[in-house]
Structures are given as C-alpha cells and as structure tokens.
Design a protein around this motif. Structure first.
Motif, PDB file in Angstrom:
ATOM      1  N   UNK A   1      47.721  62.716  74.765  1.00  8.81           N
ATOM      2  CA  UNK A   1      48.659  61.918  75.557  1.00  8.81           C
ATOM      3  C   UNK A   1      49.420  62.838  76.511  1.00  8.81           C
ATOM      4  N   UNK A   2      49.905  62.275  77.630  1.00 13.59           N
ATOM      5  CA  UNK A   2      50.566  63.152  78.602  1.00 13.59           C
ATOM      6  C   UNK A   2      51.862  63.714  78.053  1.00 13.59           C
ATOM      7  N   UNK A   3      52.137  64.978  78.356  1.00 19.41           N
ATOM      8  CA  UNK A   3      53.443  65.545  78.013  1.00 19.41           C
ATOM      9  C   UNK A   3      54.401  65.008  79.065  1.00 19.41           C
ATOM     10  N   UNK A   4      55.394  64.253  78.647  1.00 20.14           N
ATOM     11  CA  UNK A   4      56.349  63.744  79.634  1.00 20.14           C
ATOM     12  C   UNK A   4      57.536  64.691  79.708  1.00 20.14           C
ATOM     13  N   UNK A   5      58.011  64.954  80.930  1.00 17.22           N
ATOM     14  CA  UNK A   5      59.151  65.859  81.081  1.00 17.22           C
ATOM     15  C   UNK A   5      60.344  65.307  80.330  1.00 17.22           C
ATOM     16  N   UNK A   6      60.526  63.984  80.429  1.00 18.93           N
ATOM     17  CA  UNK A   6      61.607  63.438  79.618  1.00 18.93           C
ATOM     18  C   UNK A   6      61.257  62.008  79.242  1.00 18.93           C
TER      19      UNK A   6
ATOM     20  N   UNK B   1      47.899  59.077  83.093  1.00 10.64           N
ATOM     21  CA  UNK B   1      46.788  59.569  82.290  1.00 10.64           C
ATOM     22  C   UNK B   1      45.649  58.555  82.237  1.00 10.64           C
ATOM     23  N   UNK B   2      45.998  57.278  82.264  1.00  6.09           N
ATOM     24  CA  UNK B   2      44.942  56.267  82.111  1.00  6.09           C
ATOM     25  C   UNK B   2      45.103  55.184  83.176  1.00  6.09           C
ATOM     26  N   UNK B   3      44.217  54.209  83.141  1.00  6.00           N
ATOM     27  CA  UNK B   3      44.207  53.187  84.194  1.00  6.00           C
ATOM     28  C   UNK B   3      45.524  52.436  84.279  1.00  6.00           C
TER      29      UNK B   3
ATOM     30  N   UNK C   1      54.118  45.969  76.649  1.00  8.26           N
ATOM     31  CA  UNK C   1      55.461  46.051  77.199  1.00  8.26           C
ATOM     32  C   UNK C   1      55.811  47.507  77.450  1.00  8.26           C
ATOM     33  N   UNK C   2      56.816  47.697  78.296  1.00  7.89           N
ATOM     34  CA  UNK C   2      57.208  49.066  78.647  1.00  7.89           C
ATOM     35  C   UNK C   2      57.591  49.881  77.403  1.00  7.89           C
ATOM     36  N   UNK C   3      58.327  49.259  76.497  1.00  8.03           N
ATOM     37  CA  UNK C   3      58.786  49.999  75.320  1.00  8.03           C
ATOM     38  C   UNK C   3      57.614  50.511  74.499  1.00  8.03           C
ATOM     39  N   UNK C   4      56.508  49.756  74.573  1.00  7.18           N
ATOM     40  CA  UNK C   4      55.381  50.113  73.731  1.00  7.18           C
ATOM     41  C   UNK C   4      54.368  50.983  74.486  1.00  7.18           C
ATOM     42  N   UNK C   5      54.812  51.544  75.625  1.00  7.08           N
ATOM     43  CA  UNK C   5      53.845  52.347  76.386  1.00  7.08           C
ATOM     44  C   UNK C   5      53.555  53.642  75.645  1.00  7.08           C
ATOM     45  N   UNK C   6      52.817  53.538  74.541  1.00 10.29           N
ATOM     46  CA  UNK C   6      52.583  54.770  73.798  1.00 10.29           C
ATOM     47  C   UNK C   6      51.217  55.351  74.113  1.00 10.29           C
ATOM     48  N   UNK C   7      50.773  55.143  75.349  1.00 13.40           N
ATOM     49  CA  UNK C   7      49.613  55.861  75.878  1.00 13.40           C
ATOM     50  C   UNK C   7      48.403  55.847  74.977  1.00 13.40           C
ATOM     51  N   UNK C   8      47.845  54.645  74.744  1.00 12.84           N
ATOM     52  CA  UNK C   8      46.613  54.606  73.968  1.00 12.84           C
ATOM     53  C   UNK C   8      45.400  54.657  74.888  1.00 12.84           C
ATOM     54  N   UNK C   9      45.625  54.507  76.195  1.00 11.06           N
ATOM     55  CA  UNK C   9      44.488  54.481  77.117  1.00 11.06           C
ATOM     56  C   UNK C   9      43.756  55.815  77.149  1.00 11.06           C
ATOM     57  N   UNK C  10      42.486  55.760  77.584  1.00 12.88           N
ATOM     58  CA  UNK C  10      41.713  56.995  77.665  1.00 12.88           C
ATOM     59  C   UNK C  10      42.021  57.735  78.951  1.00 12.88           C
TER      60      UNK C  10
END
Length: 498
Positions: free
Chosen positions: A114-119, A129-131, A221-230
């Motif tokens: 998953x992407x390292x987010x600055x914050x 990272x994904x579509x 939803x935005x809160x659940x954007x836990x980057x499961x995409x490839x």
C-alpha cells in the motif's frame, strides 16, 4: 455452530498480478483441483499480450477484468470476493471478512503493498496506487490551479510529465529525478524533455483498462479507503485526462534534496504569519511572496513554503502484511515484507508469498535485485506456483532463470527505457566505472563495468542494444580490450559478439 468451512488444496490471496498469475499457473498444473483465489476487489489484474523480448526481458499489458472473466477462462479457479480477516497458520486456515473459513494445504500470500502516505487522514493529501485513487486524483485535478508532487519513483515521474494546465511543484529528496531508476546523467537527459513543451500527438496507449463502475462503488467510502486495489503500472494515466483549470500547458518547478516538514491547513497557516512563496517563474531570479490563498500549505525541509490545492504523495509502498501477522510468527525483511527463500516459501510451513508483499532473502545472483515492479510480480507469482506444485508432489525445483538477471523495460516521458543488472551500480562500492553515450533528445546509453566485465546498463530511447548487453552481462565476458569502442555508435557491437 462453526462457520462454513471450505477446503482447497491451494489457496491464493490477492487479485493483483502476482496472485492472478499464481492462481492461473496452479489451475493449469492441477486441472482436477479447485484453486481458491481470495480477493477484496471485484476486478482482478490479468496479464495480456505477453511477449518475451529477449532471454530475460518481457513486455506485457495489464488489464483489469471482472473476476468472472478469469473463472470463465479457467473454470477450476473459484473466486472468493472478500478481504482476509485473519490467518491461523497452525490450523492451516484463513478467515475472510464475509464470515467464512478456508482450509488450505498450501497457501500463497500475494496481497501486494500500500502507498506510504505522508500524513494519514488529511483530505488534501492523495496517494496514487490503484485505479480508484487515480480516478479520485483526476477528479481533484480538474479544479486545481497548483499541486505539489512528493516522491521520486515511477508514478511521480509520470505525473510530472503528464499533468497539464496547472502549476506543479515537485519535491524530491534526491539530487536528481527518478532516483530509483536513474543516475544524475539519465535524469538530466529526461529533465530536458520534461521542461520542453510536449508535442500535441498523444501516443496510443497499449493498456486498456476496465474499471469498476457502479459495482460496489457505494461501499468504498472515504473512511474505508484502505487501499485494497492492485498497483498501477506504467500506462496507468492512459485513460485519464490529467488537466487542471489553467489554460497554459506545462509548468513545473522541481525542489531537490528536500522532504515535507509540515502540512498546514489554511486556517492554521493564516494565524502563523509565515511567508509562502509564489510559483517560481523561469528567467526570474527574484523570489516573490505569494498573494493568493490556498487550501493547504506545505513547508519543506529546505525552509521554503508553497501553497497548493492538494498534494500527491507518491513516496513508495509498504508491504501489505497486516491481516496475516496477528498470531503468526512470520520472519519479516527490513522493508517489512514477508521473507521468502529461493522456493518462495515464507518462514511458516506451507505458506508461500510472491510480489510486493514479499522480501527475497535468498543469496541473489550478482546482477539481480528485487524491485517492487509488475514484471517481478508476474515472475514471482509464476515461480511460486511452480514451487507449490513441486512441493505438493514432494519435489523441489531449481531457481527460475528470470532471477539470474534484473531486466525491466518500461516507458518514461514517451521514451523506451531498459534497465539491466546493476544499472545504478547498486552494491558495487566505488570499484566500478561508467561508460556513457548520449544524444540529446534521442538516446542515452550507460554501462556499468567492474574488472572489465559488464554489470549493468541503462538504455533510454530506441538503442537496440538490449539483447547484446543482456548477453554480455549474463556471460560475464572480459571486455577490457574493447575499451571505449563498446559504445562507439559507428561500430556495430553485435558483430563482435554473435
């Protein structure tokens, strides 16, 4: 009452390139067996138009496809559309979010990174990272007058080149752009292309993209954007119009050797009375203060502060190991990946890993290194399936040839880019020399030599040298007698070595 248990000899987790390649390979090797593929996304990433360019170089397109397409192609692949909640390695069982349990004989974890987010949690910081995240980015960009890109990998490079109609400030921690891929010389060659106006002709992109519209969108939803995409690959911006609001085409300013120190929202920034800088205009030596108001302000470690509409965090990835670690004693690499040996086997019995989630811990060939790239995800997924199949029959197999030489072909700024071996002299210490040939705007050739032997190369443009150099690196022939002639454009090097 116990939740429904499904047993499969082989279970693969992850719908990206590594997981899908692994599942496909297992399905072909064991046509009588059901192969379970567990993926949280309704689309998978499939390799199409695969072709070998040379012994170790390969090119392919990546298509997002609905999971049903994979099941139609290989009916013994059964897809479980759910995330993984927990792995109980001692019981050989994974628990999925939908409340089911799946018992396995052999498991391959290919959950990517998953992407390292600055914050975390800042609405003005986007990770790509994904579509899904690329589309969110496109939406934000249509309203943007100025953005900041932070990071120096492939996605940051492409963004800087592709974005039009808005000011771009690009902050990198290295001396030169594209540090993962290039040295300063190659970066300088590409920077001239970046700063020049692009020609209007858009090159047709080879990768076609199928995106998930309607299906399951509302759950994301935005809160659940836990980057499961490839992960996205080199042509990810092909179907996106990356245009901001302004009419001018390309306006970019690079801040080198700096990182983000702090991010302020407009309200807190106004109170602080610090001075933000205007966008540096070419030919203007003086730095002026910024009169405009911006939703977010970014302070860099070099002391400069810029306001912008939003910031794109493209600073690399961390392996997606979270759901698997709890209650299991995996050995982890320094980069946080699951350590795997030369059979792609983790430290726990019957569990394999491939792609971005794993860290290669075998004694590598002197001209190979792991990089979290699509090509390696495909090779590792394919090889992991071979290893699982062999182990299931009680055999072990030899290391696959693709790990003999690091070889990657991609496109940056519409140039073909080929990287071979220790292309940046990685791990060679000071005991090496470089040979260069460069024709501005056309090609850039760099060769890394050690004790008269070729150890790596960077080829930008249509050089047609990849096969020859690949052979020279693989056979480690002593080239001292050729000296600088190796790169003389008037000498057909291939005649020497056929």
């Amino acid at each position: 009452m116990e939740a429904a248990r499904q047993a499969g000899t082989f279970v693969v987790v992850g719908g990206g390139i590594a997981g899908v390649t692994c599942a496909e390979q297992l399905a072909i090797s064991f046509p009588e067996e059901d192969i379970l593929l567990v993926t949280a996304s309704p689309v998978i990433k499939a390799v199409t138009n695969f072709r070998k360019v040379s012994k170790t170089l390969e090119e392919f397109d990546v298509e997002e496809q609905p999971t049903a397409m994979l099941e139609n192609r290989l009916p013994n692949i059964k897809i479980i559309e759910s995330g993984v909640k927990q792995l109980k390695s001692e019981e050989h069982c994974i628990f999925t979010e939908d409340g089911r349990q799946h018992v396995y004989k052999k498991l391959c974890l290919c959950a990517g990174a998953k992407p390292k987010l600055i914050c975390e949690g800042n609405p003005y910081v986007l990770g790509i990272r994904d579509t899904d995240s690329a589309q969110e980015f496109q939406k934000q960009l249509t309203k943007a007058r100025r953005i900041m890109i932070v990071g120096n990998g492939g996605i940051a490079l492409e963004l800087a080149y592709e974005i039009e109609g808005c000011e771009v400030i690009w902050a990198i921690k290295d001396k030169a752009i594209g540090n993962t891929f290039f040295d300063a010389g190659a970066a300088e060659f590409l920077t001239s292309r970046l700063m020049s106006e692009k020609s209007e002709t858009k090159i047709a992109h080879r990768r076609t993209v199928y995106t998930v519209e309607g299906a399951k969108k509302e759950t994301n939803t935005k809160a659940k954007a836990d980057y499961v995409g490839s992960a996205l690959g080199p042509d990810w911006h092909g179907g996106l119009e990356l245009k901001g609001t302004e009419e001018f085409s390309h306006s970019i300013h690079i801040e080198t050797r700096c990182e983000v120190k702090k991010i302020y929202l407009q309200e807190e920034f106004t109170i602080m009375k610090k001075k933000p800088l205007a966008f540096p205009k070419a030919h203007h030596k003086s730095v002026t203060a910024d009169k405009e108001m911006w939703p977010v302000y970014v302070e860099l470690t070099n002391g400069k502060i810029y306001g912008c509409d939003f910031l794109v965090s493209a600073t690399g990835v961390t392996p997606n190991t979270d759901p698997f670690l709890h209650g299991n004693s995996f050995d982890l690499g320094e980069d946080g990946g699951l350590r795997v040996d030369d059979q792609m086997h983790t430290s726990l019995p019957d569990i394999y890993a491939a792609g971005d989630i794993c860290t290669a811990c075998w004694q590598p060939s002197p001209v190979w290194q792991q990089m979290r790239l699509w090509t390696q995800a495909r090779q590792m997924g394919w090889y992991a399936a071979k290893c699982m199949a062999a182990a299931n029959l009680g055999h072990s197999i030899d290391m696959d040839f693709s790990f003999e030489l690091f070889a990657h072909v991609t496109k940056f700024f519409n140039y073909k880019v080929v990287l071979l071996g220790k292309y940046n002299a990685q791990g060679l210490g000071s005991d090496h020399e470089l040979m260069l040939r460069c024709t501005r705007g056309q090609e850039y050739v760099k060769v890394v030599m050690q004790n008269g032997r070729m150890m790596g190369a960077v080829l930008i443009g249509e050089t047609d040298l990849e096969e020859t150099f690949e052979n020279l690196i693989l056979n480690q022939m002593d080239l001292s007698s050729y000296g600088e002639d190796l790169l003389d454009p008037n000498i057909d090097i291939e005649d020497y070595f056929d």
